[in-house]
Design a protein around this motif. Structure first.
Motif, PDB file in Angstrom:
ATOM      1  N   ASP A  72     -27.379  21.467  25.136  1.00 48.77           N
ATOM      2  CA  ASP A  72     -28.850  21.479  25.188  1.00 48.77           C
ATOM      3  C   ASP A  72     -29.415  22.843  24.797  1.00 48.77           C
ATOM      4  O   ASP A  72     -30.533  22.943  24.294  1.00 48.77           O
ATOM      5  CB  ASP A  72     -29.348  21.119  26.599  1.00 48.77           C
ATOM      6  N   HIS A  73     -28.656  23.913  25.065  1.00 53.91           N
ATOM      7  CA  HIS A  73     -29.112  25.270  24.769  1.00 53.91           C
ATOM      8  C   HIS A  73     -28.612  25.792  23.417  1.00 53.91           C
ATOM      9  O   HIS A  73     -28.984  26.887  22.999  1.00 53.91           O
ATOM     10  CB  HIS A  73     -28.682  26.231  25.887  1.00 53.91           C
ATOM     11  N   ALA A  74     -27.768  25.019  22.743  1.00 56.58           N
ATOM     12  CA  ALA A  74     -27.194  25.473  21.470  1.00 56.58           C
ATOM     13  C   ALA A  74     -28.253  25.811  20.425  1.00 56.58           C
ATOM     14  O   ALA A  74     -28.139  26.857  19.766  1.00 56.58           O
ATOM     15  CB  ALA A  74     -26.214  24.427  20.937  1.00 56.58           C
ATOM     16  N   PRO A  75     -29.297  24.993  20.243  1.00 53.11           N
ATOM     17  CA  PRO A  75     -30.296  25.343  19.215  1.00 53.11           C
ATOM     18  C   PRO A  75     -30.962  26.702  19.448  1.00 53.11           C
ATOM     19  O   PRO A  75     -31.279  27.405  18.487  1.00 53.11           O
ATOM     20  CB  PRO A  75     -31.312  24.204  19.312  1.00 53.11           C
ATOM     21  N   ALA A  76     -31.148  27.087  20.709  1.00 49.68           N
ATOM     22  CA  ALA A  76     -31.756  28.390  21.001  1.00 49.68           C
ATOM     23  C   ALA A  76     -30.851  29.535  20.561  1.00 49.68           C
ATOM     24  O   ALA A  76     -31.310  30.656  20.358  1.00 49.68           O
ATOM     25  CB  ALA A  76     -32.074  28.510  22.489  1.00 49.68           C
ATOM     26  N   LEU A  77     -29.568  29.248  20.422  1.00 45.45           N
ATOM     27  CA  LEU A  77     -28.604  30.243  19.937  1.00 45.45           C
ATOM     28  C   LEU A  77     -28.359  30.077  18.439  1.00 45.45           C
ATOM     29  O   LEU A  77     -27.420  30.655  17.888  1.00 45.45           O
ATOM     30  CB  LEU A  77     -27.276  30.096  20.693  1.00 45.45           C
ATOM     31  N   GLU A  78     -29.208  29.266  17.806  1.00 41.52           N
ATOM     32  CA  GLU A  78     -29.091  28.967  16.374  1.00 41.52           C
ATOM     33  C   GLU A  78     -27.746  28.329  16.046  1.00 41.52           C
ATOM     34  O   GLU A  78     -27.125  28.608  15.018  1.00 41.52           O
ATOM     35  CB  GLU A  78     -29.342  30.216  15.532  1.00 41.52           C
ATOM     36  N   ILE A  79     -27.298  27.451  16.956  1.00 34.94           N
ATOM     37  CA  ILE A  79     -26.066  26.694  16.756  1.00 34.94           C
ATOM     38  C   ILE A  79     -26.443  25.221  16.713  1.00 34.94           C
ATOM     39  O   ILE A  79     -27.054  24.700  17.651  1.00 34.94           O
ATOM     40  CB  ILE A  79     -25.057  26.947  17.898  1.00 34.94           C
ATOM     41  N   GLU A  80     -26.098  24.573  15.634  1.00 32.92           N
ATOM     42  CA  GLU A  80     -26.371  23.145  15.517  1.00 32.92           C
ATOM     43  C   GLU A  80     -25.298  22.388  16.296  1.00 32.92           C
ATOM     44  O   GLU A  80     -24.101  22.598  16.082  1.00 32.92           O
ATOM     45  CB  GLU A  80     -26.349  22.720  14.053  1.00 32.92           C
ATOM     46  N   THR A  91     -15.677  21.812  20.542  1.00 29.47           N
ATOM     47  CA  THR A  91     -15.409  23.199  20.916  1.00 29.47           C
ATOM     48  C   THR A  91     -15.927  23.508  22.316  1.00 29.47           C
ATOM     49  O   THR A  91     -15.256  24.187  23.106  1.00 29.47           O
ATOM     50  CB  THR A  91     -16.042  24.154  19.883  1.00 29.47           C
ATOM     51  N   VAL A  92     -17.110  23.001  22.640  1.00 28.77           N
ATOM     52  CA  VAL A  92     -17.685  23.223  23.979  1.00 28.77           C
ATOM     53  C   VAL A  92     -16.800  22.586  25.046  1.00 28.77           C
ATOM     54  O   VAL A  92     -16.538  23.195  26.094  1.00 28.77           O
ATOM     55  CB  VAL A  92     -19.133  22.688  24.048  1.00 28.77           C
ATOM     56  N   LEU A  95     -17.625  31.630  24.752  1.00 26.25           N
ATOM     57  CA  LEU A  95     -18.363  30.538  24.118  1.00 26.25           C
ATOM     58  C   LEU A  95     -19.045  30.972  22.822  1.00 26.25           C
ATOM     59  O   LEU A  95     -18.834  30.336  21.778  1.00 26.25           O
ATOM     60  CB  LEU A  95     -19.369  29.914  25.084  1.00 26.25           C
ATOM     61  N   PRO A  96     -19.848  32.044  22.817  1.00 27.00           N
ATOM     62  CA  PRO A  96     -20.434  32.481  21.541  1.00 27.00           C
ATOM     63  C   PRO A  96     -19.373  32.837  20.501  1.00 27.00           C
ATOM     64  O   PRO A  96     -19.550  32.573  19.310  1.00 27.00           O
ATOM     65  CB  PRO A  96     -21.271  33.708  21.929  1.00 27.00           C
ATOM     66  N   ALA A  97     -18.256  33.407  20.962  1.00 26.21           N
ATOM     67  CA  ALA A  97     -17.185  33.758  20.025  1.00 26.21           C
ATOM     68  C   ALA A  97     -16.592  32.501  19.388  1.00 26.21           C
ATOM     69  O   ALA A  97     -16.350  32.461  18.176  1.00 26.21           O
ATOM     70  CB  ALA A  97     -16.097  34.556  20.740  1.00 26.21           C
ATOM     71  N   LEU A  98     -16.381  31.474  20.197  1.00 22.70           N
ATOM     72  CA  LEU A  98     -15.858  30.208  19.662  1.00 22.70           C
ATOM     73  C   LEU A  98     -16.847  29.576  18.694  1.00 22.70           C
ATOM     74  O   LEU A  98     -16.468  29.080  17.636  1.00 22.70           O
ATOM     75  CB  LEU A  98     -15.559  29.237  20.810  1.00 22.70           C
ATOM     76  N   ALA A  99     -18.132  29.587  19.068  1.00 24.65           N
ATOM     77  CA  ALA A  99     -19.160  28.998  18.201  1.00 24.65           C
ATOM     78  C   ALA A  99     -19.215  29.724  16.860  1.00 24.65           C
ATOM     79  O   ALA A  99     -19.332  29.091  15.806  1.00 24.65           O
ATOM     80  CB  ALA A  99     -20.516  29.039  18.895  1.00 24.65           C
ATOM     81  N   SER A 100     -19.098  31.048  16.898  1.00 21.93           N
ATOM     82  CA  SER A 100     -19.101  31.833  15.651  1.00 21.93           C
ATOM     83  C   SER A 100     -17.878  31.508  14.806  1.00 21.93           C
ATOM     84  O   SER A 100     -17.966  31.377  13.584  1.00 21.93           O
ATOM     85  CB  SER A 100     -19.113  33.329  15.959  1.00 21.93           C
ATOM     86  N   ALA A 101     -16.740  31.368  15.471  1.00 21.48           N
ATOM     87  CA  ALA A 101     -15.510  31.060  14.746  1.00 21.48           C
ATOM     88  C   ALA A 101     -15.607  29.691  14.084  1.00 21.48           C
ATOM     89  O   ALA A 101     -15.210  29.520  12.933  1.00 21.48           O
ATOM     90  CB  ALA A 101     -14.311  31.107  15.689  1.00 21.48           C
ATOM     91  N   VAL A 102     -16.160  28.730  14.797  1.00 29.53           N
ATOM     92  CA  VAL A 102     -16.326  27.387  14.225  1.00 29.53           C
ATOM     93  C   VAL A 102     -17.257  27.449  13.017  1.00 29.53           C
ATOM     94  O   VAL A 102     -16.986  26.859  11.964  1.00 29.53           O
ATOM     95  CB  VAL A 102     -16.877  26.401  15.282  1.00 29.53           C
ATOM     96  N   GLY A 103     -18.340  28.210  13.138  1.00 24.29           N
ATOM     97  CA  GLY A 103     -19.284  28.353  12.032  1.00 24.29           C
ATOM     98  C   GLY A 103     -18.667  29.026  10.825  1.00 24.29           C
ATOM     99  O   GLY A 103     -18.955  28.671   9.680  1.00 24.29           O
ATOM    100  N   ALA A 104     -17.770  29.988  11.078  1.00 25.45           N
ATOM    101  CA  ALA A 104     -17.137  30.722   9.973  1.00 25.45           C
ATOM    102  C   ALA A 104     -16.083  29.862   9.267  1.00 25.45           C
ATOM    103  O   ALA A 104     -15.948  29.878   8.060  1.00 25.45           O
ATOM    104  CB  ALA A 104     -16.501  31.996  10.489  1.00 25.45           C
TER     105      ALA A 104
END
Length: 195
Positions: A130-138, A146-147, A180-189
């Motif tokens: 629910d908070h992912a969009p606020a972190l600019e994560i789709e 990943t979550v 969590l942010p590190a994982l999200a960044s890794a997934v995005g990369a």
């Protein structure tokens, strides 16, 4: 005492006992004696000992979810995450035996116990997504996966820390909150065009 009040009382007694011993060692006889009721009356409220144990696990899970609910007033999603993780670590520390029973329920052959665990994880994952969009994560299917993996990481890391606290509580919080942010960044990369 109303039927619901009596049922709640029995579950509360079960939760108190789980604070002192593993769930599988919480007996119907001990609960009945503590409540001052007959064993038969306890079976009026619960179909079996396993049904009673599931009710205890469900109550424990609900208490944990309530305690770790996101504090939206903090505004910043990372501050909300850190506050929730702080509440989680404190809850697990204060309710170690009962929480371990919930985690063990994940490996249980009992579908009802497994459902309690799966529902708890699903609510926790939903809060993060629910908070992912606020972190600019789709919140894509890959991010959702990943979550769920991160939640398992948080649970295992916290349990390991309780068993052998090699780092401070603040260091533990930093590890699980920053993962969590590190994982999200890794997934995005790695998967920039993930569906």
């Amino acid at each position: 005492m109303s039927p619901q009040a009596r049922r709640d009382q029995l579950i509360a007694l079960g939760l108190a006992m789980v604070g002192e011993r593993p769930l599988e060692q919480v007996s119907i006889d001990a609960i009945a004696e503590e409540a001052g009721v007959s064993r038969a009356l306890l079976f009026h409220y619960f179909d079996s000992k396993q049904d009673f144990h599931v009710a205890i696990a469900r109550a424990q899970a609900e208490a944990m979810l309530e305690c770790t609910a996101p504090e939206e007033s903090l505004g910043d999603p990372l501050r909300i995450l850190t506050a929730s993780m702080s509440a989680f670590v404190d809850f697990v520390t204060d309710n170690r035996s009962a929480y371990m029973a919930l985690i063990r329920g994940a490996a249980s052959a009992d579908p009802a116990m497994r459902e309690v665990f799966d529902h708890t994880r699903s609510v926790m994952a939903g809060r993060v997504l629910d908070h992912a969009p606020a972190l600019e994560i789709e919140p894509t299917p890959v991010v959702e996966m990943t979550v769920h993996g991160w939640i398992a990481f948080v649970e295992q890391t916290t349990i390991s820390w309780l068993t052998d606290p090699l780092i401070t509580r603040d260091e533990l919080l930093a590890v699980i909150s920053s993962a969590l942010p590190a994982l999200a960044s890794a997934v995005g990369a790695v998967l920039p065009t993930a569906p």
